[in-house]
Motif scaffolding. Structure first.
Motif, PDB file in Angstrom:
ATOM      1  N   ALA A  36       0.960  -1.135   0.113  1.00 16.13           N
ATOM      2  CA  ALA A  36       0.117   0.005  -0.064  1.00 16.13           C
ATOM      3  C   ALA A  36       0.993   1.212   0.047  1.00 16.13           C
ATOM      4  O   ALA A  36       2.033   1.283   0.402  1.00 16.13           O
ATOM      5  N   PRO A  37       0.432   2.503  -0.334  1.00 16.26           N
ATOM      6  CA  PRO A  37       1.287   3.598  -0.422  1.00 16.26           C
ATOM      7  C   PRO A  37       1.973   3.782   1.038  1.00 16.26           C
ATOM      8  O   PRO A  37       3.226   4.407   0.853  1.00 16.26           O
ATOM      9  N   PHE A  38       1.420   3.568   2.204  1.00 13.55           N
ATOM     10  CA  PHE A  38       1.968   3.598   3.604  1.00 13.55           C
ATOM     11  C   PHE A  38       1.843   2.180   3.846  1.00 13.55           C
ATOM     12  O   PHE A  38       0.704   1.700   4.130  1.00 13.55           O
ATOM     13  N   HIS A  39       2.950   1.605   4.143  1.00 14.22           N
ATOM     14  CA  HIS A  39       2.950   0.248   4.920  1.00 14.22           C
ATOM     15  C   HIS A  39       4.145   0.083   5.583  1.00 14.22           C
ATOM     16  O   HIS A  39       5.381   0.219   5.240  1.00 14.22           O
ATOM     17  N   HIS A 103       1.353  -5.438  10.421  1.00 17.19           N
ATOM     18  CA  HIS A 103       1.345  -4.757   8.910  1.00 17.19           C
ATOM     19  C   HIS A 103       0.363  -3.494   9.281  1.00 17.19           C
ATOM     20  O   HIS A 103      -0.844  -3.790   9.459  1.00 17.19           O
ATOM     21  N   VAL A 104       0.847  -2.280   9.095  1.00 20.51           N
ATOM     22  CA  VAL A 104      -0.190  -1.178   9.094  1.00 20.51           C
ATOM     23  C   VAL A 104      -0.139  -0.452   7.756  1.00 20.51           C
ATOM     24  O   VAL A 104       0.826  -0.218   7.176  1.00 20.51           O
ATOM     25  N   LEU A 105      -1.158  -0.934   6.926  1.00 22.22           N
ATOM     26  CA  LEU A 105      -1.381  -0.393   5.495  1.00 22.22           C
ATOM     27  C   LEU A 105      -2.454   0.551   5.552  1.00 22.22           C
ATOM     28  O   LEU A 105      -3.615   0.741   5.884  1.00 22.22           O
ATOM     29  N   ALA A 106      -2.163   1.697   4.612  1.00 24.46           N
ATOM     30  CA  ALA A 106      -2.932   2.762   4.354  1.00 24.46           C
ATOM     31  C   ALA A 106      -2.670   3.610   2.994  1.00 24.46           C
ATOM     32  O   ALA A 106      -1.702   3.198   2.526  1.00 24.46           O
TER      33      ALA A 106
END
Length: 123
Positions: A36-39, A103-106
């Protein structure tokens, strides 16, 4: 034989990582293969191999990882629009490093289910 993982080496600064957050209990860094764009990955500094190894003595660390995930989502501007937090367990769960991690995806809309087989499933 050592059970040391790549995450242990990142914590010890033996290998580089793009660290975005650190405190006494945890470390967060950008995933080298972002989905993702932020991972980012949020890891405890204490090694726990899998979700199956979480117990009463270390459960507080898991809650702390989620507090860090929420803090990062707010700091990077994703808290209100939404984000996904995932922890995989063992081979069939997609775990590749045996040191628990979120995993933090945003930065994009996430679908559900996350994986859909192209074959039609008849129940």
């Amino acid at each position: 034989m050592s059970n040391e993982t790549i995450f242990d080496k990142i914590i010890a600064r033996q290998i580089p990582a793009d660290i975005v957050y650190e405190d006494e209990l945890s470390l967060a860094f950008r995933d080298i293969n972002p989905q993702a764009p932020f991972h980012v990955l949020v890891i405890p500094k204490t090694a726990i191999a899998t979700i199956n190894d979480i117990n009463a003595d270390n459960a507080h660390l898991v809650g702390h990882l989620y507090v860090v995930a929420a803090k990062l989502a707010k700091e990077y501007g994703f808290a209100e629009e939404g984000y996904r937090v995932v922890m995989n367990c063992n081979e069939h769960g997609g775990q590749t490093v045996y040191h628990i991690h979120l995993h933090v995806l945003a930065g994009k809309a996430m679908g559900w289910p996350p994986y859909q087989d192209k074959k039609k499933v008849v129940v």
